[in-house]
Design an enzyme around this catalytic site. Structure first.
Site, PDB file in Angstrom:
ATOM      1  N   VAL A 261      -9.663  -2.089   2.884  1.00 32.50           N
ATOM      2  CA  VAL A 261      -9.441  -1.275   1.680  1.00 32.50           C
ATOM      3  C   VAL A 261      -9.496  -2.215   0.481  1.00 32.50           C
ATOM      4  O   VAL A 261      -8.882  -3.285   0.489  1.00 32.50           O
ATOM      5  CB  VAL A 261      -8.087  -0.537   1.750  1.00 32.50           C
ATOM      6  CG1 VAL A 261      -7.846   0.272   0.483  1.00 32.50           C
ATOM      7  CG2 VAL A 261      -8.056   0.374   2.972  1.00 32.50           C
TER       8      VAL A 261
ATOM      9  N   HIS B 102      -2.583  -1.352   4.530  1.00 34.39           N
ATOM     10  CA  HIS B 102      -1.692  -1.056   5.663  1.00 34.39           C
ATOM     11  C   HIS B 102      -1.529   0.460   5.829  1.00 34.39           C
ATOM     12  O   HIS B 102      -1.507   0.986   6.941  1.00 34.39           O
ATOM     13  CB  HIS B 102      -0.295  -1.634   5.422  1.00 34.39           C
ATOM     14  CG  HIS B 102      -0.241  -3.122   5.285  1.00 34.39           C
ATOM     15  ND1 HIS B 102       0.010  -3.755   4.095  1.00 34.39           N
ATOM     16  CD2 HIS B 102      -0.396  -4.104   6.209  1.00 34.39           C
ATOM     17  CE1 HIS B 102       0.018  -5.063   4.272  1.00 34.39           C
ATOM     18  NE2 HIS B 102      -0.232  -5.307   5.552  1.00 34.39           N
TER      19      HIS B 102
ATOM     20  N   GLY C   2      -6.550  -4.112  10.593  1.00 32.33           N
ATOM     21  CA  GLY C   2      -7.523  -4.015   9.503  1.00 32.33           C
ATOM     22  C   GLY C   2      -8.678  -4.984   9.717  1.00 32.33           C
ATOM     23  O   GLY C   2      -8.485  -6.107  10.188  1.00 32.33           O
TER      24      GLY C   2
ATOM     25  N   GLN D 178      -8.960 -12.122  13.293  1.00 31.07           N
ATOM     26  CA  GLN D 178      -7.717 -11.730  13.980  1.00 31.07           C
ATOM     27  C   GLN D 178      -7.973 -10.517  14.879  1.00 31.07           C
ATOM     28  O   GLN D 178      -7.527 -10.478  16.035  1.00 31.07           O
ATOM     29  CB  GLN D 178      -6.644 -11.393  12.947  1.00 31.07           C
ATOM     30  CG  GLN D 178      -5.432 -10.668  13.529  1.00 31.07           C
ATOM     31  CD  GLN D 178      -4.328 -10.488  12.516  1.00 31.07           C
ATOM     32  OE1 GLN D 178      -3.575 -11.425  12.258  1.00 31.07           O
ATOM     33  NE2 GLN D 178      -4.191  -9.300  11.948  1.00 31.07           N
TER      34      GLN D 178
ATOM     35  N   MET E 235       3.269  -7.498   8.509  1.00 30.76           N
ATOM     36  CA  MET E 235       4.309  -8.446   8.069  1.00 30.76           C
ATOM     37  C   MET E 235       4.967  -7.910   6.798  1.00 30.76           C
ATOM     38  O   MET E 235       5.596  -8.656   6.050  1.00 30.76           O
ATOM     39  CB  MET E 235       3.699  -9.827   7.827  1.00 30.76           C
ATOM     40  CG  MET E 235       3.121 -10.426   9.114  1.00 30.76           C
ATOM     41  SD  MET E 235       3.055 -12.215   9.113  1.00 30.76           S
ATOM     42  CE  MET E 235       1.965 -12.522   7.746  1.00 30.76           C
TER      43      MET E 235
HETATM   44  O1  PAF Z   1      -2.046  -9.137  10.128  1.00 32.09           O
HETATM   45  C1  PAF Z   1      -0.820  -9.353  10.079  1.00 32.09           C
HETATM   46  O2  PAF Z   1      -0.103  -8.868   9.205  1.00 32.09           O
HETATM   47  C2  PAF Z   1      -0.181 -10.223  11.146  1.00 32.09           C
HETATM   48  O3  PAF Z   1      -1.005 -11.268  11.508  1.00 32.09           O
HETATM   49  C3  PAF Z   1       0.275  -9.417  12.385  1.00 32.09           C
HETATM   50  C4  PAF Z   1      -0.906  -8.799  13.106  1.00 32.09           C
HETATM   51  C5  PAF Z   1       1.247  -8.333  11.958  1.00 32.09           C
HETATM   52  C6  PAF Z   1       0.996 -10.360  13.357  1.00 32.09           C
HETATM   53  O4  PAF Z   1       2.103 -10.933  12.778  1.00 32.09           O
END
Ligand code: PAF
Length: 305
Positions: A185, A46, A156, A162, A39
């Protein structure tokens, strides 16, 4: 680790047709496609996913989309940091080929009504606290998988639940993508990197360390032979309470199913959600990593692939 400065800036694409044409060309050229869904408001967490993708794949797509459907009413959708220019600067030296940064209208047309319905590991913890969250996550992730059709997708472990929900969806719906889960991290003092850390004042930033400290304590207690979950959770809560953290949950669960445990006798994960001031943070740590059937099955494991 950052790669050498030899990479060129990624191509930035806002339109679905352009994205599809680019990945079609990459696939026709025999390239392995890796996707890193984000996001934005990128940080080293990331970027470590991009580095992992670069090891396995030779066409890397990073998606940057603040997905409205995974935010509940009263959550931070409107104030979520949006830093596209800086994100692209950070991605450039890491060897990303394409950044897909769509407008919400390109993703959710006016007639969009379809969502992924989830059960099992999506219902507890974050699912309890944020009842519409994982349907929003799963739906956007599935759409991104359909648009990019990657060979591999990188998530991650910081968002442990998730990652498990995405792995479950991919397995249940036979989505032809390999999901790779990479380690959390942390800042040098232990704070898990998160785009939401920018909300913390310096004083809150200090108190936020109570999350990683509480998780470290859980590991220490287990190493000293404490297997009783209620005892460990109580000690974790004390660390959080001392920092005035408002606890949402402190849980110790199976790291393969997310079922709550009363006694640690296999692969486990300790998970926390707590509010520091107005900022809701989550963090987790694997416990019992050495157990034979633990790591490698589910998001508990080291990166697979
Ligand atoms: O982890 C995130 O940043 C969000 O939940 C994702 C996986 C990009 C979905 O919008």
């Amino acid at each position: 680790m950052p790669t050498s400065g030899s990479h060129t800036s990624p191509r930035i694409v806002h339109e679905i047709a352009e994205l599809k044409a680019a990945v079609r060309a990459a696939r026709a050229a025999g390239r392995q496609i890796g996707v890193v869904p984000t996001m934005g408001a990128l940080h080293e967490g990331h970027l470590s996913l991009v580095d992992a993708a670069r090891q396995d794949c030779d066409f890397i797509v990073a998606t940057i989309f603040v997905n409205p459907t995974q935010f509940g009413p009263g959550e931070d959708f409107s104030k979520y940091p949006r830093t596209l220019a800086r994100d692209v600067e950070l991605l450039s030296p890491r060897g990303v080929d394409l950044v897909f940064a769509p407008e919400a209208s390109a993703i959710y047309g006016p007639e969009h009504v379809t969502k992924v319905i989830l059960d099992g590991p999506a219902l507890s913890l974050e699912g309890d606290a944020r009842p519409t969250h994982f349907a929003g996550v799963a739906t956007i992730v599935l759409k991104l998988f359909n648009l990019v059709q990657p060979d591999r997708a990188y998530f991650g472990r910081k968002d442990f639940q998730q990652a498990m929900v995405v792995q479950r969806m991919v397995a249940d719906l036979d989505v032809p993508v390999e999901v790779i889960v990479c380690p959390t991290v942390r800042e040098p003092d232990g704070l898990a990197m998160s785009s939401r850390n920018v909300y913390l004042s310096p004083e809150e930033r200090r108190r936020a360390l109570s999350l990683s400290q509480s998780l470290s304590l859980a590991k220490q207690l287990l190493a000293r032979g404490e297997l009783n979950v209620a005892t460990i959770q109580q000690r974790m809560r004390e660390v959080l309470a001392a920092a005035d953290a408002e606890i949402d949950y402190v849980a110790i669960c199976s790291s393969t199913t997310l079922a709550p445990l009363t006694h640690i006798d296999g692969p486990a994960v300790a998970l926390i959600a707590a509010r520091i001031g107005k900022t809701r943070l989550i963090d987790n740590e694997l416990l019992n990593e050495g157990t034979p059937d633990g790591p490698g099955k589910g998001p508990a494991g080291p990166r697979k692939g």
